[in-house]
Scaffold this active site. Structure first.
Site, PDB file in Angstrom:
ATOM      1  CG  HIS A  37      -1.894  -1.077   1.303  1.00  0.00           C
ATOM      2  ND1 HIS A  37      -1.738  -2.156   2.139  1.00  0.00           N
ATOM      3  CD2 HIS A  37      -3.058  -1.280   0.628  1.00  0.00           C
ATOM      4  CE1 HIS A  37      -2.770  -2.974   1.998  1.00  0.00           C
ATOM      5  NE2 HIS A  37      -3.580  -2.471   1.074  1.00  0.00           N
ATOM      6  CB  SER A 187      -1.743 -10.308   0.105  1.00  0.00           C
ATOM      7  OG  SER A 187      -3.074 -10.502   0.553  1.00  0.00           O
TER       8      SER A 187
END
Ligand code: PAF
Length: 281
Positions: A37, A187
């Site tokens: 992110h 993830s």
């Protein structure tokens, strides 16, 4: 970095920047942020004067048997990471802000065709939830650009299509997948893997690379897909799919088609469902 929860506060902050002629980049997330992110933020930061991130665990994109309740909510940690990685404003709304009439009564956006296959086929309604919430976020923030990870390849294509079809005035950018040293795509779901499963998980990436190599050597696509599927099964995965598709629309390529392809895998390892992909160009 400022954190706001409601639309008027969000709009007021953005209005201030706009009045100074500044551009705005958006990074939508569901929180539980990691280095992947943060790399999206970096790209937004490089392309826009101001960066807005959103943290919202969107109920409409989870199926009845999926992990909405157990999806990790780690806002305080997320805020620290966002501030450190150049986010100017975090929008972390309540469900009632995003769905004022309730999730079940929401306007819903369906992007036809591309959502019928792969993740769309295995997670019915998932992409309607994604397209709906992303469109709402685009309306609230009105960014010049928005960044999404290429790891969720189909999601990126669905959003690109929605933006084009609805004529939304922003640029959608895909950021390359960040990986651990052993190749496993970063993830939020990796944290559910046991130690033994974590050691097995990089096989997904290795299988994708093998699929590309076999196609390069001229093997037939269907044989490659079957071989990938069995390799994963033999190693203890339960694959939903291991396929080669056209990157543009995720349709099945014609025999002999070699340009603009992508390999995609979704497979369960224990109770965790992992997805990854490898664009060939
Ligand atoms: O990729 C995600 O985290 C989500 O699907 C998104 C795009 C933030 C929409 O809820």
């Amino acid at each position: 970095m400022q954190t706001v929860q409601d639309a008027p506060a969000l709009r007021a902050a953005i209005r201030g920047w706009r009045s100074q002629g500044q551009t705005v980049g958006l990074v939508p997330t569901m929180g539980n942020l990691h280095a992947g992110h943060h790399s999206l933020l970096k790209l937004a930061r490089a392309r826009a004067d101001r960066v807005v991130a959103t943290v919202f665990v969107n109920p409409t994109q989870f199926g009845p048997n999926e992990d909405f309740e157990r999806y990790p909510r780690t806002l305080v940690q997320d805020q620290a990471g966002l501030a450190e990685h150049g986010c100017d404003l975090l929008f972390a709304p309540e469900v009632a802000t995003m769905y004022p009439f309730g999730a079940a009564q929401s306007v819903s956006i369906h992007v036809p065709g591309i959502t019928d296959t792969l993740e769309g086929a295995h997670r019915p309604g998932h992409f309607d939830g994604v397209a709906t919430v992303v469109c709402k976020l685009f309306n609230l923030v009105q960014p010049d650009l928005a960044v999404f990870g290429q790891k969720d390849f189909q999601q990126l294509k669905v959003i690109e299509r929605m933006v084009r079809d609805l004529g939304l005035p922003l640029k959608v950018m895909g950021a390359p997948t960040l990986r651990a040293d052993d190749g496993l795509a970063l993830s939020s779901r990796n944290q559910y893997l046991s130690e033994a499963e974590r050691n097995q998980a990089p096989l997904i990436r290795q299988t994708l690379q093998q699929m590309r190599d076999l196609l390069d050597k001229g093997h037939a696509r269907r044989i490659i897909e079957e071989a990938a599927q069995s390799k994963l099964e033999r190693a203890g995965f339960l694959p939903d799919y291991a396929v080669i598709r056209r990157a543009e629309d995720l349709a099945e390529p014609a025999d002999g088609e070699r340009e603009g392809l992508v390999a995609l895998i979704a497979a369960r390892l224990g109770t965790t469902r992992l997805i990854d992909n490898l664009p060939f160009d």
